[in-house]
Design a protein around this motif. Structure first.
Motif, PDB file in Angstrom:
ATOM      1  N   ARG A 405       0.857  -1.307   0.040  1.00 29.75           N
ATOM      2  CA  ARG A 405       0.040   0.136  -0.033  1.00 29.75           C
ATOM      3  C   ARG A 405       0.647   1.339  -0.132  1.00 29.75           C
ATOM      4  N   ASP A 514       1.570  -8.552   5.796  1.00 22.63           N
ATOM      5  CA  ASP A 514       0.156  -8.095   6.011  1.00 22.63           C
ATOM      6  C   ASP A 514       0.136  -7.707   7.705  1.00 22.63           C
ATOM      7  N   HIS A 515       0.736  -8.386   8.729  1.00 24.31           N
ATOM      8  CA  HIS A 515       0.350  -8.199  10.053  1.00 24.31           C
ATOM      9  C   HIS A 515       1.341  -6.981  10.274  1.00 24.31           C
ATOM     10  N   GLU A 517       2.107  -4.494   8.261  1.00 21.33           N
ATOM     11  CA  GLU A 517       1.371  -3.292   7.671  1.00 21.33           C
ATOM     12  C   GLU A 517       0.225  -2.835   8.069  1.00 21.33           C
ATOM     13  N   ARG A 518      -0.363  -3.885   8.828  1.00 14.32           N
ATOM     14  CA  ARG A 518      -1.720  -3.497   9.694  1.00 14.32           C
ATOM     15  C   ARG A 518      -1.317  -2.742  11.068  1.00 14.32           C
ATOM     16  N   GLU A 519      -0.327  -3.296  11.740  1.00 17.65           N
ATOM     17  CA  GLU A 519       0.236  -2.543  12.650  1.00 17.65           C
ATOM     18  C   GLU A 519       0.672  -1.042  12.742  1.00 17.65           C
ATOM     19  N   ALA A 521      -0.037   0.801  10.135  1.00 17.02           N
ATOM     20  CA  ALA A 521      -1.202   1.615   9.695  1.00 17.02           C
ATOM     21  C   ALA A 521      -1.998   2.009  10.902  1.00 17.02           C
ATOM     22  N   HIS A 522      -2.219   1.078  11.919  1.00 20.77           N
ATOM     23  CA  HIS A 522      -3.078   1.458  13.081  1.00 20.77           C
ATOM     24  C   HIS A 522      -2.204   2.260  13.762  1.00 20.77           C
TER      25      HIS A 522
END
Length: 544
Positions: A405, A514-515, A517-519, A521-522
């Protein structure tokens, strides 16, 4: 006795009858055993009264025994009673690497009686150390000594060649001496074997010995230490490597009784670091750690101070006083500490520029040889050296990683950890490890195929706590899952709450990316500046 030094023995004789009769008569007069130490030229090097065989420092320095050669001395001793060679005599023969060890009885008239002779054997399948020849009266001993020794050393050299050790590789006997259980000692010896192989040392054999706390002088008992040294010489090893860190007093005490090189675990790790350091900062840190280790061990080193000739600078002729050496090393330590402070200021300046680019930092940490550098290469398409050996990477490396992203982060790879990391290294590399303080997330990489996963994880966590980094958020990642059956790898990840990957199989990295990037982004929205992650240790099972 002083006049015995004037006598000469023919080179083809073990001992002349005239010299044998003279020492037998003297032994009868003083009622004590008497021994002569003969060179291969037939000269009397020493005269020993009694049964305790301790060679003078002059003799030991002049006649050195290597793992592939004999000492070039033979000992002939009298005894007032007719008895064969004792086990203690055979031990002295093997320990001192004598050409031959002979014992002759003294008759009531002071003449030579029965003659018992033993010599060392080349390495053999049965493991036999020495051979005792058939006893005969001294007058009937027909051994052609100079030809016998020439043939014996030829056989020894031929037997040593079967070890297939390269000319540029040293060999070692590994020893673990502690009060730990036998299983734990064997596990530590396996790790020490990996360290030795990484340093270019061929391991000949390993030995574990349980001891009670309190053996301070030799770490081992004196008898067991002598057995270790005998086996080291017999198997052709060049050195003994102890799994424990020897104190300065222990190093001096062991070095005084043997010519074999003695090093400990700390010295081995320092040598590996010295080989792998490439940057100026890494070389300074390794040299500083070596000097801090060497400083308290200067006393009694003597000629071994020539080790300083590498990257430190050799001593001038005449500068041989211990105080001068210590002063020069302290001055060098002060200079290196100033250089590290300069590197620290440069790092602070680099870190100060990072927030302006809104780039979070992910730092790879873990046990040595867990696959951190390989993982960094795959994630960032880099080409950092990542061979399968311990402490392959010493210098801190930072690369950019772009998520799908279009979010960018900095991934940093640091030196690997190991249990019982030498304090000299931990102090010298504190500047490098301070890079971890700027991390927004630590990626704790673990070798899933390791036999001691719990110990390795605990060692890394302990070092992080010692560096005051225990509160940083961490993601636990099990690497090298391809070495395990899929079901076992999945069960292992579920047990520890980890993400399972294989750096050699890029498709397994998708759950990890994925993990992460999620963290990020959060915690770090795209329209805001960087913010620190505030949650605890991440523990997610692999979705692969």
């Amino acid at each position: 006795m002083e006049r015995l030094y004037r006598r000469r023995v023919p080179q083809n004789k073990v001992i002349s009858f005239e010299l044998a009769k003279a020492i037998c008569q003297l032994s009868l007069d003083i009622r004590r055993p008497l021994a002569v130490l003969l060179t291969r030229r037939g000269q009397v090097q020493e005269i020993v009264v009694g049964t305790d065989l301790t060679l003078s420092p002059t003799t030991l320095s002049k006649f050195r025994a290597g793992s592939r050669s004999l000492r070039g001395l033979r000992l002939i001793r009298t005894q007032l009673h007719d008895q064969p060679l004792s086990q203690e005599s055979l031990t002295d023969l093997a320990y001192l690497r004598l050409d031959v060890f002979g014992v002759m009885s003294v008759t009531p008239q002071g003449n030579p009686g029965m003659f018992y002779l033993a010599h060392l054997l080349p390495p053999n399948v049965s493991g036999q150390l020495c051979n005792v020849l058939r006893s005969t009266p001294l007058q009937q001993c027909t051994l052609d000594f100079d030809r016998f020794i020439e043939d014996l050393e030829t056989d020894m050299q031929r037997a040593r060649g079967t070890h297939a050790i390269g000319h540029d590789r040293e060999s070692a006997m590994l020893v673990s001496a502690s009060s730990r259980s036998r299983v734990e000692q064997e596990e530590r010896l396996v790790e020490l074997t990996e360290l030795a192989s990484s340093a270019g040392v061929t391991v000949i054999d390993r030995m574990a010995q349980r001891i009670q706390d309190g053996h301070q002088r030799y770490l081992l008992g004196s008898g067991k230490l002598k057995d270790v040294l005998i086996q080291t010489l017999h198997k052709g090893a060049d050195m003994v490597i102890f799994d424990q860190t020897l104190t300065p007093a222990q190093s001096r005490a062991i070095s005084e009784i043997t010519d074999i090189k003695i090093i400990d675990r700390t010295q081995l790790i320092l040598d590996i670091f010295a080989r792998r350091a490439h940057s100026r900062e890494g070389k300074v840190q390794v040299e500083l750690a070596q000097l801090r280790y060497l400083l308290p061990r200067l006393s009694g080193k003597g000629a071994e101070l020539s080790r300083l000739g590498g990257g430190i600078g050799s001593r001038g002729p005449g500068e041989t006083k211990l105080e001068t050496d210590r002063r020069r090393i302290r001055d060098r330590i002060t200079h290196l500490e100033r250089e590290l402070q300069h590197f620290a200021r440069q790092q602070d300046q680099r870190r100060a520029r990072r927030p302006r680019h809104h780039l979070p930092v992910l730092s790879l940490v873990g046990y040595t040889n867990a696959g951190k550098s390989t993982l960094l290469n795959v994630l960032t398409k880099s080409h950092i050296s990542a061979q399968d050996r311990v402490f392959e990477t010493l210098d801190t490396t930072s690369r950019r990683l772009r998520f799908p992203r279009d979010r960018e982060v900095i991934v940093t790879d640091t030196v690997g950890f190991i249990r019982d990391l030498p304090q000299e290294l931990l102090g010298a590399f504190r500047t490098t490890l301070d890079e971890l303080r700027e991390a927004d997330l630590l990626i704790h990489v673990v070798d899933a195929s390791a036999a001691e996963i719990d110990i390795q994880i605990s060692a890394v966590v302990k070092i992080l706590r010692d560096l005051d980094l225990g509160t940083l958020p961490r993601t636990l990642v099990f690497n090298k899952c391809d070495r395990l059956p899929p079901a076992e790898a999945e069960l292992l990840c579920r047990r520890y709450g980890a993400i399972g990957v294989s750096a050699l199989q890029p498709h397994t990295l998708e759950p990890l990316l994925d993990h992460l990037e999620r963290e990020l982004a959060h915690a770090l929205p795209a329209d805001e500046g960087p913010a620190r992650l505030t949650h605890g240790t991440v523990a997610l099972a692999s979705r692969s």
